[in-house]
Each structure stands twice: as C-alpha cells, then as structure tokens.
Design an enzyme around this catalytic site. Structure first.
Site, PDB file in Angstrom:
ATOM      1  N   THR A  68       0.825  -1.186  -0.091  1.00  0.00           N
ATOM      2  CA  THR A  68      -0.288   0.014   0.078  1.00  0.00           C
ATOM      3  C   THR A  68       0.970   1.235  -0.116  1.00  0.00           C
ATOM      4  O   THR A  68       1.772   1.375   0.846  1.00  0.00           O
ATOM      5  CB  THR A  68      -0.904   0.034   1.296  1.00  0.00           C
ATOM      6  OG1 THR A  68      -1.706  -1.197   1.290  1.00  0.00           O
ATOM      7  CG2 THR A  68      -1.904   1.273   1.184  1.00  0.00           C
ATOM      8  N   TYR A  99       7.895   9.509   6.625  1.00  0.00           N
ATOM      9  CA  TYR A  99       6.753   8.646   6.118  1.00  0.00           C
ATOM     10  C   TYR A  99       7.179   8.272   4.592  1.00  0.00           C
ATOM     11  O   TYR A  99       7.742   7.340   4.010  1.00  0.00           O
ATOM     12  CB  TYR A  99       5.488   9.115   6.069  1.00  0.00           C
ATOM     13  CG  TYR A  99       4.448   8.250   5.223  1.00  0.00           C
ATOM     14  CD1 TYR A  99       3.948   7.091   5.483  1.00  0.00           C
ATOM     15  CD2 TYR A  99       4.270   9.001   3.963  1.00  0.00           C
ATOM     16  CE1 TYR A  99       3.082   6.343   4.484  1.00  0.00           C
ATOM     17  CE2 TYR A  99       3.138   8.392   3.280  1.00  0.00           C
ATOM     18  CZ  TYR A  99       2.692   7.111   3.373  1.00  0.00           C
ATOM     19  OH  TYR A  99       1.913   6.444   2.590  1.00  0.00           O
TER      20      TYR A  99
END
Length: 303
Positions: free
Chosen positions: A113, A130
């Site tokens: 994902t 991230y």
C-alpha cells in the site's frame, strides 16, 4: 490464505471484513497491545487467525499457515513526535521481513500500500519520514520482485467514517459537521485531490488479490482513485452545505507549503481493465459518513 498487516486500522479493518465475507482465510499480524475495536465483530470469526508479532518470531506464521498472498496495509505516517525508528519498523522493516519469509515459504504475491504523496521523484516534506520510508521500500520490493510477484497500490485521497482525526478529511468533517465550530482556518483550497471512498478502495484490493492469483508478472503498479480531482475548497464547502453547519470557512488563513501538491488524480485505466470502477461520488461519500456519525450519536443518546 492471506496474510494481512494493518488489520486494526482504518483501511485494513475494512479489507479484513471484505476478505472474510468472500470466504478467504486470513492471518492478521498485530501488536499485543493494538486497539482491536475496529475489528471487534470479527475477532471470533472461524476463518480469522491472529498473530502478535511483538511476542513471537514471524517465521512461525509461515510454518503454521500456507500463505498465498501478503497484503501490507500497515502504515505509520509519523505525525507528531513519532520516532523515526518506529516509522521504519512499520513501513520498511516489517514488510521486507514478511516479503523475504514469503519467498522462503512459497508465497505467490506481495501487495503493498503506497500513497499519491510518492508519485513524484521528490519526498513530501509534510510527512518526510513517512515518504522516505515508503520510497525506500519500493526500491527493495523492486529487487525482491525477481523472486516474488509485487503489486504496488498507489492510493489517492482515501476517506470514510472512522479515519484518523489528524487526517485532513476526517478533521474537517469533525470540526465542521460534528462539532460545528465557529470558524475553521484553511488554505485558499485550490489544491485538487482525487477523493476515493474507502469501500471503493476495498473493492479494488479484492480485484487485485484475484488478479495476483491468476496472472504472471514481476512488478505491477495500480493507481486507485476515481480518476477525477476536485478542489479542496469544493470538498470543504460540500461538507458545510450537506451538514447544514454555520461554521465560517476562513480560506486563505493558512499559506500553502512550499512543495504543496496542487493537483493529483489516479490513472485508473489498468484497474478498469479488471472490471473495477468506483461507485461512490464525493457528495454521496460525505453523506454516508454523516449518516453513520449521526446514527452513532442517536444510538448513544438513546442509551
């Protein structure tokens, strides 16, 4: 049998429910202290197997179960003061560990994902750690694709009821439609996003599991969105109008970031070839969220 990470989260919990409804057997990996409220109704399901990854060696999963597909939906965005090593554990170390074990034990496909943040060559400064961790993972998955089929799912602006209150969509809905605050500070709102309802995203994952089971490939990328982008300004105004809120929308109070993504939308041509199309419009998606929240409020008040 499918191994699913992130099953206790916003997207993962819905993927889990959908897989169980379609009669898949599912192993979920979580931490022993994870909040399982989002999957409470499925915790006793006879086709669900739970593995606490902080208590045992993940190799045991593959020794105990014949895993065919891994879906990696666990994500650590690193909002707030999250240490970098925690971000790397969730976004890089865990998926690589599972992918390598998958190769050792004959897993057919790893479904990753990813986010529209990472579609360009640069890293998104608002969620830099991230973004860097996810870009690094793709480098390694490309290498591992010589031995394991890899599908990279690039999600656009996913939304739906029960998401993290720190995310833009949920935060806006809570403040405007639920709390009905006096005013809310916003940018000018000209950024365009491809808003995709969570139920449509889950259907895409089911299509990709089926695709992985029936096709030969090394590395495939599928973008998941509606294929259309709308100004954030329009989204916010829709939330206000549909909810009947009197919240003052203070557009322009917040400056754009220097590397603001001004327009993003998915190319859904590959998914459409698999007979997948989104079915939830932006307006109906907002209405579904508000209906669910209003129902919960009525039920709570009735107790």
């Amino acid at each position: 049998m499918i191994l699913l990470t992130g099953a206790t989260g916003f997207l993962g919990s819905r993927i889990l429910a959908a897989l169980l409804k379609t009669e898949y057997e599912v192993v979920i990996v979580k931490r022993s202290f994870s909040d399982t409220s989002k999957i409470a109704e499925n915790l006793e399901h006879d086709r669900l197997h739970i593995f606490d990854i902080d208590r045992d060696d993940p190799r045991k999963i593959f020794e105990m179960y014949k895993i065919k597909t891994i879906i990696h939906a666990a994500t650590e965005y690193g909002r707030g003061a999250t240490p970098v090593f925690k971000i790397l554990e969730a976004n890089l170390i865990l998926p690589i560990r599972l992918a390598e074990l998958g190769i050792d034990y004959g897993v057919k496909c790893f479904i990753n994902t990813d986010s529209f943040f990472n579609k360009g060559n640069s890293s998104y400064s608002n969620l830099l750690n991230y973004s860097l961790s996810k870009k690094s993972l793709l480098v390694w998955l490309n290498q591992l694709s010589k031995k394991l089929k890899i599908i990279n799912v690039v999600l656009e602006h996913i939304y739906g009821p029960g998401d993290d209150s720190l995310k833009f969509v949920e935060n806006v809905i809570q403040k405007i439609a639920i709390e009905k605050v006096g005013k809310i500070s916003l940018t000018h709102g000209h950024q365009k996003r491809d808003f995709i309802y969570v139920d449509d995203v889950v259907e895409a994952y089911l299509k990709l599991v089926d695709y992985a089971n029936n096709h030969d490939f090394s590395f495939k990328t599928f973008e998941v969105g509606t294929g259309e982008s709308f100004q954030i300004r329009d989204f916010v105004e829709n939330v206000k109008n549909i909810s009947g809120s009197q919240t003052e929308l203070c557009f322009g109070d917040i400056e754009y970031r220097s590397d603001e993504i001004m327009d993003s939308k998915a190319d859904i041509s590959q998914l459409s070839e698999l007979s997948w199309m989104p079915t939830t419009s932006l307006k109906s998606g907002i209405e579904k969220i508000l209906q669910e929240y209003n129902l919960k409020t009525r039920n709570k008040n009735a107790i």
